[in-house]
Each structure stands twice: as C-alpha cells, then as structure tokens.
Scaffold this motif. Structure first.
Motif, PDB file in Angstrom:
ATOM      1  N   LEU A   3       0.823  -1.201   0.000  1.00 13.96           N
ATOM      2  CA  LEU A   3       0.000   0.000   0.000  1.00 13.96           C
ATOM      3  C   LEU A   3       0.861   1.257   0.000  1.00 13.96           C
ATOM      4  O   LEU A   3       0.620   2.193  -0.770  1.00 13.96           O
ATOM      5  CB  LEU A   3      -0.920  -0.003   1.220  1.00 13.96           C
ATOM      6  N   GLN A   4       1.892   1.298   0.829  1.00 10.52           N
ATOM      7  CA  GLN A   4       2.724   2.493   0.941  1.00 10.52           C
ATOM      8  C   GLN A   4       3.627   2.694  -0.267  1.00 10.52           C
ATOM      9  O   GLN A   4       4.146   3.791  -0.484  1.00 10.52           O
ATOM     10  CB  GLN A   4       3.557   2.438   2.228  1.00 10.52           C
ATOM     11  N   GLU A   5       3.811   1.676  -1.063  1.00  8.74           N
ATOM     12  CA  GLU A   5       4.606   1.803  -2.281  1.00  8.74           C
ATOM     13  C   GLU A   5       3.759   2.202  -3.487  1.00  8.74           C
ATOM     14  O   GLU A   5       4.282   2.481  -4.558  1.00  8.74           O
ATOM     15  CB  GLU A   5       5.320   0.479  -2.589  1.00  8.74           C
ATOM     16  N   THR A   6       2.454   2.246  -3.276  1.00 10.49           N
ATOM     17  CA  THR A   6       1.534   2.553  -4.368  1.00 10.49           C
ATOM     18  C   THR A   6       1.417   4.060  -4.580  1.00 10.49           C
ATOM     19  O   THR A   6       1.272   4.827  -3.628  1.00 10.49           O
ATOM     20  CB  THR A   6       0.128   1.992  -4.058  1.00 10.49           C
ATOM     21  N   GLN A   7       1.472   4.478  -5.819  1.00 13.54           N
ATOM     22  CA  GLN A   7       1.177   5.858  -6.200  1.00 13.54           C
ATOM     23  C   GLN A   7      -0.090   5.857  -7.042  1.00 13.54           C
ATOM     24  O   GLN A   7      -0.270   4.980  -7.881  1.00 13.54           O
ATOM     25  CB  GLN A   7       2.345   6.468  -6.997  1.00 13.54           C
ATOM     26  N   PHE A   8      -0.948   6.824  -6.783  1.00 14.95           N
ATOM     27  CA  PHE A   8      -2.218   6.840  -7.519  1.00 14.95           C
ATOM     28  C   PHE A   8      -2.657   8.265  -7.816  1.00 14.95           C
ATOM     29  O   PHE A   8      -2.342   9.199  -7.085  1.00 14.95           O
ATOM     30  CB  PHE A   8      -3.311   6.108  -6.730  1.00 14.95           C
ATOM     31  N   LEU A   9      -3.365   8.412  -8.905  1.00 19.74           N
ATOM     32  CA  LEU A   9      -3.925   9.702  -9.313  1.00 19.74           C
ATOM     33  C   LEU A   9      -5.361   9.782  -8.811  1.00 19.74           C
ATOM     34  O   LEU A   9      -6.128   8.825  -8.960  1.00 19.74           O
ATOM     35  CB  LEU A   9      -3.884   9.823 -10.838  1.00 19.74           C
ATOM     36  N   THR A  20      -8.470   5.176  -3.550  1.00 15.91           N
ATOM     37  CA  THR A  20      -7.857   4.343  -4.581  1.00 15.91           C
ATOM     38  C   THR A  20      -8.208   2.884  -4.309  1.00 15.91           C
ATOM     39  O   THR A  20      -8.590   2.520  -3.179  1.00 15.91           O
ATOM     40  CB  THR A  20      -6.327   4.517  -4.615  1.00 15.91           C
ATOM     41  N   ARG A  21      -8.079   2.069  -5.352  1.00 18.36           N
ATOM     42  CA  ARG A  21      -8.348   0.637  -5.216  1.00 18.36           C
ATOM     43  C   ARG A  21      -7.032  -0.135  -5.354  1.00 18.36           C
ATOM     44  O   ARG A  21      -6.306   0.030  -6.344  1.00 18.36           O
ATOM     45  CB  ARG A  21      -9.328   0.178  -6.298  1.00 18.36           C
ATOM     46  N   VAL A  22      -6.715  -0.926  -4.357  1.00 12.97           N
ATOM     47  CA  VAL A  22      -5.521  -1.762  -4.374  1.00 12.97           C
ATOM     48  C   VAL A  22      -5.937  -3.196  -4.048  1.00 12.97           C
ATOM     49  O   VAL A  22      -6.549  -3.435  -3.008  1.00 12.97           O
ATOM     50  CB  VAL A  22      -4.463  -1.279  -3.346  1.00 12.97           C
ATOM     51  N   ALA A  23      -5.623  -4.118  -4.976  1.00 10.37           N
ATOM     52  CA  ALA A  23      -5.980  -5.529  -4.785  1.00 10.37           C
ATOM     53  C   ALA A  23      -7.476  -5.675  -4.504  1.00 10.37           C
ATOM     54  O   ALA A  23      -7.887  -6.411  -3.591  1.00 10.37           O
ATOM     55  CB  ALA A  23      -5.152  -6.157  -3.663  1.00 10.37           C
ATOM     56  N   ASN A  24      -8.276  -4.918  -5.277  1.00 10.42           N
ATOM     57  CA  ASN A  24      -9.742  -4.960  -5.189  1.00 10.42           C
ATOM     58  C   ASN A  24     -10.300  -4.451  -3.854  1.00 10.42           C
ATOM     59  O   ASN A  24     -11.446  -4.725  -3.509  1.00 10.42           O
ATOM     60  CB  ASN A  24     -10.263  -6.381  -5.439  1.00 10.42           C
ATOM     61  N   ILE A  25      -9.454  -3.757  -3.102  1.00  8.31           N
ATOM     62  CA  ILE A  25      -9.910  -3.143  -1.853  1.00  8.31           C
ATOM     63  C   ILE A  25      -9.826  -1.630  -2.008  1.00  8.31           C
ATOM     64  O   ILE A  25      -8.807  -1.096  -2.454  1.00  8.31           O
ATOM     65  CB  ILE A  25      -9.057  -3.599  -0.655  1.00  8.31           C
ATOM     66  N   ILE A  26     -10.898  -0.925  -1.663  1.00 13.57           N
ATOM     67  CA  ILE A  26     -10.912   0.534  -1.764  1.00 13.57           C
ATOM     68  C   ILE A  26     -10.386   1.135  -0.466  1.00 13.57           C
ATOM     69  O   ILE A  26     -10.868   0.823   0.627  1.00 13.57           O
ATOM     70  CB  ILE A  26     -12.326   1.056  -2.063  1.00 13.57           C
ATOM     71  N   TYR A  27      -9.387   2.014  -0.584  1.00 19.20           N
ATOM     72  CA  TYR A  27      -8.793   2.687   0.565  1.00 19.20           C
ATOM     73  C   TYR A  27      -9.097   4.194   0.479  1.00 19.20           C
ATOM     74  O   TYR A  27      -9.071   4.782  -0.611  1.00 19.20           O
ATOM     75  CB  TYR A  27      -7.279   2.482   0.595  1.00 19.20           C
ATOM     76  N   SER A  28      -9.370   4.811   1.617  1.00 12.68           N
ATOM     77  CA  SER A  28      -9.612   6.247   1.692  1.00 12.68           C
ATOM     78  C   SER A  28      -8.537   6.883   2.574  1.00 12.68           C
ATOM     79  O   SER A  28      -8.169   6.336   3.618  1.00 12.68           O
ATOM     80  CB  SER A  28     -10.996   6.535   2.279  1.00 12.68           C
ATOM     81  N   GLY A  40      -4.202  15.345  -8.036  1.00  7.09           N
ATOM     82  CA  GLY A  40      -2.850  15.085  -7.576  1.00  7.09           C
ATOM     83  C   GLY A  40      -2.450  13.631  -7.742  1.00  7.09           C
ATOM     84  O   GLY A  40      -3.311  12.759  -7.924  1.00  7.09           O
ATOM     85  N   ILE A  41      -1.159  13.402  -7.707  1.00  6.46           N
ATOM     86  CA  ILE A  41      -0.632  12.040  -7.613  1.00  6.46           C
ATOM     87  C   ILE A  41      -0.216  11.849  -6.163  1.00  6.46           C
ATOM     88  O   ILE A  41       0.589  12.611  -5.627  1.00  6.46           O
ATOM     89  CB  ILE A  41       0.559  11.834  -8.564  1.00  6.46           C
ATOM     90  N   PHE A  42      -0.810  10.856  -5.530  1.00  6.23           N
ATOM     91  CA  PHE A  42      -0.648  10.646  -4.087  1.00  6.23           C
ATOM     92  C   PHE A  42       0.133   9.368  -3.805  1.00  6.23           C
ATOM     93  O   PHE A  42       0.139   8.424  -4.608  1.00  6.23           O
ATOM     94  CB  PHE A  42      -2.017  10.530  -3.411  1.00  6.23           C
ATOM     95  N   GLN A  43       0.747   9.353  -2.611  1.00  6.31           N
ATOM     96  CA  GLN A  43       1.387   8.139  -2.113  1.00  6.31           C
ATOM     97  C   GLN A  43       1.035   8.003  -0.632  1.00  6.31           C
ATOM     98  O   GLN A  43       1.219   8.952   0.133  1.00  6.31           O
ATOM     99  CB  GLN A  43       2.903   8.200  -2.291  1.00  6.31           C
ATOM    100  N   PRO A  44       0.486   6.860  -0.246  1.00  9.23           N
ATOM    101  CA  PRO A  44       0.116   6.665   1.160  1.00  9.23           C
ATOM    102  C   PRO A  44       1.307   6.803   2.103  1.00  9.23           C
ATOM    103  O   PRO A  44       2.401   6.311   1.807  1.00  9.23           O
ATOM    104  CB  PRO A  44      -0.437   5.239   1.186  1.00  9.23           C
ATOM    105  N   VAL A  45       1.071   7.493   3.211  1.00 10.73           N
ATOM    106  CA  VAL A  45       2.074   7.597   4.277  1.00 10.73           C
ATOM    107  C   VAL A  45       1.866   6.469   5.266  1.00 10.73           C
ATOM    108  O   VAL A  45       2.811   5.859   5.768  1.00 10.73           O
ATOM    109  CB  VAL A  45       1.954   8.961   5.000  1.00 10.73           C
ATOM    110  N   ASP A  46       0.599   6.197   5.545  1.00  9.77           N
ATOM    111  CA  ASP A  46       0.189   5.085   6.402  1.00  9.77           C
ATOM    112  C   ASP A  46      -1.238   4.731   6.001  1.00  9.77           C
ATOM    113  O   ASP A  46      -1.670   5.040   4.892  1.00  9.77           O
ATOM    114  CB  ASP A  46       0.294   5.458   7.889  1.00  9.77           C
ATOM    115  N   ALA A  50      -2.317  10.238   2.914  1.00  9.60           N
ATOM    116  CA  ALA A  50      -1.578  10.105   1.655  1.00  9.60           C
ATOM    117  C   ALA A  50      -1.096  11.491   1.259  1.00  9.60           C
ATOM    118  O   ALA A  50      -1.862  12.460   1.294  1.00  9.60           O
ATOM    119  CB  ALA A  50      -2.464   9.512   0.565  1.00  9.60           C
ATOM    120  N   LYS A  51       0.173  11.597   0.919  1.00  8.60           N
ATOM    121  CA  LYS A  51       0.733  12.905   0.583  1.00  8.60           C
ATOM    122  C   LYS A  51       0.744  13.135  -0.925  1.00  8.60           C
ATOM    123  O   LYS A  51       0.847  12.189  -1.718  1.00  8.60           O
ATOM    124  CB  LYS A  51       2.148  13.026   1.138  1.00  8.60           C
ATOM    125  N   VAL A  52       0.631  14.402  -1.301  1.00  9.11           N
ATOM    126  CA  VAL A  52       0.718  14.784  -2.701  1.00  9.11           C
ATOM    127  C   VAL A  52       2.190  14.787  -3.094  1.00  9.11           C
ATOM    128  O   VAL A  52       3.000  15.498  -2.496  1.00  9.11           O
ATOM    129  CB  VAL A  52       0.119  16.185  -2.931  1.00  9.11           C
TER     130      VAL A  52
END
Length: 260
Positions: A3-9, A20-28, A40-46, A50-52
């Motif tokens: 999850l923390q390595e994922t970047q998403f728009l 965003t959806r990761v492995a068919n699971i929606i995260y907010s 923005g393009i975001f990356q989860p911190v935890d 998620a930071k821009v």
C-alpha cells in the motif's frame, strides 16, 4: 508495504478524502497537505494519510477522465471553492443514463462561468469537471447572461433556441442571486405604480412587506406599506377609514390623486 509503495492519481475537494483501489480493496486517505484541493498524484504515508507527490500531466488526467461516464451540463453558480452547481443540458438523457434530472454539484471546475456549457464525468459517487463544451452556440450563453443582467423574470424568459432545461437553469441561478431578486422586486413595484400613474422613488424590505416611497403624477410624495404577496396595501400612509386592504398599489395611486 504494498500500500505504501503505491502511487495513484485522484481528485480531492477541500476537506475531502482521496480514494484508490488496491488488490480490489478501496482505501480512503486524508490528503497531506490537509487543505489540498485539485488533482494530484498521491502516495500513502500510512493507513490514514496520503501525501501529494506530484501534479498529473494533461495526458494522465485525460486518461483518467476517459474512464468515467460523461454528461453535458451548464454551470449555474459556485457553491464553495471550485465546486459549482450545474444543470443537465438534456434532462431525458441524464435521467436515462444516470437516473437523475436535477441540479448537480460538479467538483474542481477550473474554467467556465455562469450559464457556460461543460462536460462533467461521474465516478459512481461524485461529478468531476472535465472541460468546457465548445459545441453549443455561444450566443445562447450570452443571451442568458443578458437576461440575467436585465433582471428578466424566469416566467418571462424567451428567446430563439431556448429549451425547458435552460429555463430551469436560469431559475436556479436567479434564486441564488439576491441582487437579482431585489431588481425583480423593484421592477414589479415600478410597473404597478406606472400603470396607476405614479412613480417609485425607493423601497425598503421589511420581511413580509415593502415600505414604498412614491409620488403621484403631480409630484405629491407618499409612503405606503405594501404586501409582498399580492401588492395589497397594508398601510396607505393616510386615513382610509380602515379600508387600506381594499386596494392594491396600482389602485392606490388613483385614490391618492383624487384626495390630493
């Protein structure tokens, strides 16, 4: 770790969440910075934030929006920040494709103005601005703006090419504009006095009635309390033996002139 390595728009409204959806699971996630509004393009911190990390390129944004269903709308007015209220160009099309034929909140409107046509896209939950729609005749937008400027009442709106949806949009816009409402009231009072032969000087709003200062054709000044509902006289400003409510503003002018 995945999850923390994922970047998403993703799009984000002020004080909103990004998803965003990761492995068919929606995260907010709550965005960092917290006051971020835009794409923005975001990356989860935890698991919560998620930071821009970047701004998407135009091709990236276009590719994202193409995945969402489009709908043609016209802008009404700004609700808050970059969120606008808009109305479908074609109610039947909107109802058939999305099950709605009503005003819609469109987020991240980056260009456009009142009455201008746009294309918005639906992600299953929210509507997002895509682009201004260049296909419709721009004269329609200018005509609607001119009627608003001239304080044309929605019931009196009429021009070549007008549709029921345009009237609904116009009515929606005028209800939000206090300045427009004041002009409509002023025109209504002026019209009633003019028909009777009088002339309005000014009026003041008093919740359920107006206090109108006006003159008869010979220049005599009067101050009267007039009902907002039907222009019935609440108080004429002179003694009418308790018969004030027998008159409306139009007929009151003749009564005053006969007394003068």
């Amino acid at each position: 770790m995945q999850l923390q390595e994922t970047q998403f728009l993703a799009p984000c409204v002020r004080s909103g969440l990004v998803r965003t959806r990761v492995a068919n699971i929606i995260y907010s996630f709550a965005p960092e910075p917290q006051n971020f509004e835009g794409w923005g393009i975001f990356q989860p911190v935890d698991g919560k934030f998620a930071k821009v990390i970047d701004e998407p390129s135009l091709p990236q944004l276009a590719e994202y929006l193409k995945l969402l269903k489009p709908l043609r709308l016209r802008l009404a007015y700004a609700l808050q920040g970059k969120t606008w209220l808009a109305y479908p160009v074609n109610e039947s099309d909107a109802l058939q494709r999305f099950g709605v034929a009503k005003p819609l909140a469109v987020h991240l409107v980056s260009e456009g103005a009142t009455f201008e046509p746009i294309i918005a896209r639906f992600d299953g939950c929210s509507w997002w601005f895509d682009e201004c729609d260049r296909r419709p005749d721009p004269l329609i937008t200018e005509t609607l703006k001119e009627h608003l400027k001239n304080s044309t009442a929605p019931a009196e709106l009429s021009f070549k090419g007008m549709t029921p949806e345009m009237r609904s949009l116009y009515q929606l816009t005028t209800k939000q504009t206090q300045e427009f409402a004041t002009k409509i009231d002023e025109k209504r009072l002026q019209k009633a006095l003019k028909i009777g032969g009088g002339e309005m000087r000014e009026f003041r709003d008093r919740q359920d009635h107006w206090v109108v200062e006006w003159t008869t054709s010979d220049g005599q000044r009067h101050t009267s309390a007039i009902s907002k509902n039907d222009l019935t006289v609440i108080s004429s400003g002179i003694c009418l033996s308790g018969r004030d409510r027998d008159f409306d503003l139009q007929s009151l002018v003749g009564v005053m002139e006969n007394r003068d």
